[in-house]
Scaffold this active site. Structure first.
Site, PDB file in Angstrom:
ATOM      1  N   TYR A 155       0.833  -1.207   0.000  1.00 35.55           N
ATOM      2  CA  TYR A 155       0.000   0.000   0.000  1.00 35.55           C
ATOM      3  C   TYR A 155       0.870   1.262   0.000  1.00 35.55           C
ATOM      4  O   TYR A 155       0.608   2.207  -0.750  1.00 35.55           O
ATOM      5  CB  TYR A 155      -0.907  -0.025   1.232  1.00 35.55           C
ATOM      6  N   LYS A 159       0.893   4.190  -2.908  1.00 37.24           N
ATOM      7  CA  LYS A 159       0.546   5.575  -2.621  1.00 37.24           C
ATOM      8  C   LYS A 159       1.750   6.504  -2.765  1.00 37.24           C
ATOM      9  O   LYS A 159       1.621   7.647  -3.221  1.00 37.24           O
ATOM     10  CB  LYS A 159      -0.048   5.685  -1.214  1.00 37.24           C
TER      11      LYS A 159
END
Length: 244
Positions: A155, A159
């Site tokens: 993640y 991002k």
């Protein structure tokens, strides 16, 4: 009567995406609400927008699938030649685990949905924005992409990639009056953080509370407006002071 401008929100049917869809609809945009599978949530979002006097179209397709993105967006922006003034890259998933236990599928699913989709959608939409010499591209990242979080190697990578890519995108498109910015939420009251133990998290947040989707949407609304015309390539955190 002046024709409404269009805003496309990926993953726009619930959580932060729903709040953004409503915010932009109330700002006068016709919102194109993309979603993957939850028909009930999407229809609820559309109804909420229409009850408030706004207008919305539902676009059901998987932003992580290149062919589906092409199939659904090219006819709108190239064949029908509809304008697109605002793009919000919001679609995202989590598959948390320590890298020692993280499967290849966990890595691939997150990178495809969070980062590959940014490229697939932004490529098509920015091409249309370049032709019209105007646009706002706003991508939703996360504190995890700025500071890193335990169990979120995939993640955080996705991002962080969005943040870096947006800075390059901002440079490429600036001369065409197109801005590209990132909003990086911290812990926000959505389904994605329901598994989080707030007693452990709150001590690390100076404001001592979880944020709301509407607080994120308000920043997106500003970045989508003409008032943000001299802001590009920036990361605006909405995290209660958790990361500065």
């Amino acid at each position: 009567m002046e024709e409404k401008k269009n805003a496309l929100i990926t993953g726009g049917s619930k959580g932060i995406g729903r709040a953004i869809s409503i915010e932009l609809a109330m700002s006068g945009y016709h919102v194109m609400v993309n979603y993957h599978s939850d028909d009930d949530a999407a229809n609820t979002t559309k109804e909420m927008i229409e009850e408030k006097g706004g207008s919305a179209t539902l676009l059901k397709f998987n932003v992580a699938n290149h062919d589906e993105v092409q199939q659904h967006l090219l006819p709108i922006f190239e064949e029908q030649k509809q304008g697109i003034e605002v793009l919000v890259n919001n679609a995202g998933i989590i598959r948390d685990n320590s890298i020692v236990w993280m499967s290849k599928d966990n890595w691939d699913d997150v990178i495809r949905t969070n980062l590959d989709a940014f490229f697939y959608v932004s490529k098509i939409v920015s091409k249309r924005m370049v032709k019209q010499k105007y646009g706002r591209i706003i991508s939703i990242a996360s504190t995890s992409g700025q500071a890193g979080m335990r169990g979120q190697v995939n993640y955080s990578a996705s991002k962080g990639g969005i943040i870096a890519a947006t800075k390059s995108l901002a440079i490429e498109l600036a001369s065409r009056k197109i801005t590209a910015n990132v909003v990086a939420p911290g812990f926000i009251d959505t389904e994605m953080v329901q598994h989080v133990d707030q007693e452990k998290v709150l001590p690390h947040i100076p404001m001592k509370r979880i944020g709301t989707p509407e607080e994120v949407a308000a920043v997106v609304g500003f970045l989508a407006s003409a008032k943000s015309s001299y802001i590009t390539g920036q990361v605006i955190a909405v995290n209660g002071g958790m990361y500065m």
